[in-house]
Motif scaffolding. Sequence first.
Motif, PDB file in Angstrom:
ATOM      1  N   PHE A   1     -60.488  39.397   8.121  1.00 27.62           N
ATOM      2  CA  PHE A   1     -60.948  40.672   8.674  1.00 27.62           C
ATOM      3  C   PHE A   1     -61.238  41.736   7.619  1.00 27.62           C
ATOM      4  CE2 PHE A   1     -58.458  38.728  12.130  1.00 27.62           C
ATOM      5  CZ  PHE A   1     -59.391  38.792  13.158  1.00 27.62           C
TER       6      PHE A   1
ATOM      7  N   LEU B   1     -55.270  45.728  13.740  1.00 26.60           N
ATOM      8  CA  LEU B   1     -55.402  44.429  14.392  1.00 26.60           C
ATOM      9  C   LEU B   1     -54.387  44.259  15.523  1.00 26.60           C
ATOM     10  CD1 LEU B   1     -55.901  42.003  11.366  1.00 26.60           C
ATOM     11  CD2 LEU B   1     -57.655  42.972  12.867  1.00 26.60           C
ATOM     12  N   LYS B   2     -54.793  43.526  16.551  1.00 26.34           N
ATOM     13  CA  LYS B   2     -53.880  43.154  17.626  1.00 26.34           C
ATOM     14  C   LYS B   2     -53.594  41.669  17.511  1.00 26.34           C
ATOM     15  CE  LYS B   2     -52.977  43.379  22.582  1.00 26.34           C
ATOM     16  NZ  LYS B   2     -53.377  43.952  23.886  1.00 26.34           N
TER      17      LYS B   2
ATOM     18  N   THR C   1     -51.460  48.561  13.964  1.00 30.23           N
ATOM     19  CA  THR C   1     -51.301  47.178  14.415  1.00 30.23           C
ATOM     20  C   THR C   1     -50.555  47.132  15.743  1.00 30.23           C
ATOM     21  OG1 THR C   1     -49.290  46.962  13.096  1.00 30.23           O
ATOM     22  CG2 THR C   1     -51.335  46.188  12.099  1.00 30.23           C
TER      23      THR C   1
ATOM     24  N   ASP D   1     -57.107  40.013  18.460  1.00 26.65           N
ATOM     25  CA  ASP D   1     -57.895  39.706  17.263  1.00 26.65           C
ATOM     26  C   ASP D   1     -57.421  38.410  16.626  1.00 26.65           C
ATOM     27  OD1 ASP D   1     -59.507  42.230  17.075  1.00 26.65           O
ATOM     28  OD2 ASP D   1     -57.505  43.111  16.926  1.00 26.65           O
ATOM     29  N   CYS D   2     -56.134  38.134  16.757  1.00 26.25           N
ATOM     30  CA  CYS D   2     -55.555  36.902  16.234  1.00 26.25           C
ATOM     31  C   CYS D   2     -54.605  36.323  17.267  1.00 26.25           C
ATOM     32  CB  CYS D   2     -54.807  37.174  14.925  1.00 26.25           C
ATOM     33  SG  CYS D   2     -53.813  35.776  14.338  1.00 26.25           S
TER      34      CYS D   2
ATOM     35  N   LYS E   1     -62.481  36.736  21.683  1.00 25.57           N
ATOM     36  CA  LYS E   1     -63.589  37.465  21.078  1.00 25.57           C
ATOM     37  C   LYS E   1     -64.258  36.596  20.009  1.00 25.57           C
ATOM     38  CE  LYS E   1     -60.959  41.099  20.048  1.00 25.57           C
ATOM     39  NZ  LYS E   1     -60.532  42.474  19.632  1.00 25.57           N
TER      40      LYS E   1
ATOM     41  N   GLU F   1     -65.241  37.183  17.087  1.00 23.92           N
ATOM     42  CA  GLU F   1     -64.732  37.404  15.731  1.00 23.92           C
ATOM     43  C   GLU F   1     -63.231  37.160  15.607  1.00 23.92           C
ATOM     44  OE1 GLU F   1     -64.495  41.397  17.870  1.00 23.92           O
ATOM     45  OE2 GLU F   1     -65.812  39.631  17.820  1.00 23.92           O
ATOM     46  N   ALA F   2     -62.567  36.848  16.711  1.00 24.03           N
ATOM     47  CA  ALA F   2     -61.117  36.603  16.693  1.00 24.03           C
ATOM     48  C   ALA F   2     -60.807  35.289  15.979  1.00 24.03           C
ATOM     49  CB  ALA F   2     -60.571  36.574  18.116  1.00 24.03           C
TER      50      ALA F   2
ATOM     51  N   ARG G   1     -63.388  29.904  15.208  1.00 21.26           N
ATOM     52  CA  ARG G   1     -62.236  30.794  15.225  1.00 21.26           C
ATOM     53  C   ARG G   1     -61.000  30.164  14.571  1.00 21.26           C
ATOM     54  NH1 ARG G   1     -64.916  30.882  20.017  1.00 21.26           N
ATOM     55  NH2 ARG G   1     -65.596  32.877  20.922  1.00 21.26           N
TER      56      ARG G   1
END
Length: 312
Positions: free
Chosen positions: A154, A160-161, A187, A228-229, A264, A266-267, A288
Motif C-alpha cells: 500500500f 488501513l483497515k 488504523t 484493506d487486508c 476490494k 486493491e485489498a 490479492r
Amino acid sequence: MSAFPLKHVYEAQQFNRELLDTVMQTADEMKADLADGGRRYARALDNKIMASLFYEPSTRTRFSFESAMLRLGGSIITTENAREFSSAAKGESLYDSTRIINGYADVIVMRHHEAGSAEKAASVSDIPVINAGDGAGQHPTQALLDLYTLKDSFGEISGLKVAMVGDLKYGRTVRSLSYLLTKYTGTEICFVSPPVCRMENDIKAHLDQYGIPWTEEANLDKVLPEADCVYMTRIQKERFNVPDEYEKAVGQYILTPERAEAMKPEAIIMHPLPRLNEISQEVDDNPRARYFEQARNGLYIRMALLWLLLNR
C-alpha cells in the motif's frame, strides 16, 4: 545510521515508529542488494555464528533466519527439535541452555513452547536473543514482516483497515501485529473468530490505550468488502487443551475464490502460514493473494534484524 538501541528482540512492544522505519529501510536495502547479486552485504557478518534453537517445529521462520545469516556471510549451529534432540530432553533448564550457548554463538534465535520464554532467556544472555515464536505469546519478527508486506503493498500503513480472521486467542502472529499497528494513525482492526478463539482482553485494552478502533464480528462475509487486508490464520489444534473446543472452531472461515472476489480490488490477503483449508488453493492465483510474497519478505526483515543487532 545511529546505533540500533535494542540488544534483544522478544516482543513487539519494544518497537516505536522510528525503530520500525529503521528495520524496514534496512530490509529494503537487503532486498535491493540481493536483487543485485548480494554483493554489498555478502560478508557483513563474517565470523559471526547464529544458534538456531527451536523447541517447536518450524519451516519458514527457521529456514528464513538460517538463510538470512548465511546470505550475510555468517554461520549457523542448529537443532531441529530442541525438546527432543538437545539437553532439554534430559531436563536441562532454559536458563542453563541459554548460558551455555552464550559461549558458542553470537546470537540466539529461539522458538519455544512457553509464552514469555524469549524474554526470560534474554534476561540472562550476554548475546542477542531473538524471539522466533513463544507459544501463544508473541512472534515479533513475523509481525515485522507482516508490517513490511503491508507497506510494500500500500505504500503507507496509516489508515488501513485490517481484518484478523481465525484463531485469535492462541495466534501469536496477530497478537504481535496488533501491537505494531498502534504505531500508525488511523488504523482499524476487525477481529473475526469463533467464540472460543476470540482475541484476548489484554490486546483489546492495549488498542484502547492507543486509541485504535477495533470491532468483533462473527460474519466474515460482512467484513470482506470493507477490509484493506484480510489476515487469515489457521485454527491451531496444538494449542487447544479441550478437543471439543477445537472441533467447534475449525473450518468455520474458509476464504474461497468467490469470497476473495467480494473484497476490494486493491485489498490484499495475508496468512502467516502454514495453512490447512482456510484459504482455498484456487485463491493463490488471485492478484490479492500476498501470503507467498509475505513469506519471502521474512528473509529481508530477518537479514535486517541480524545485521542491526550484530552491528550495534
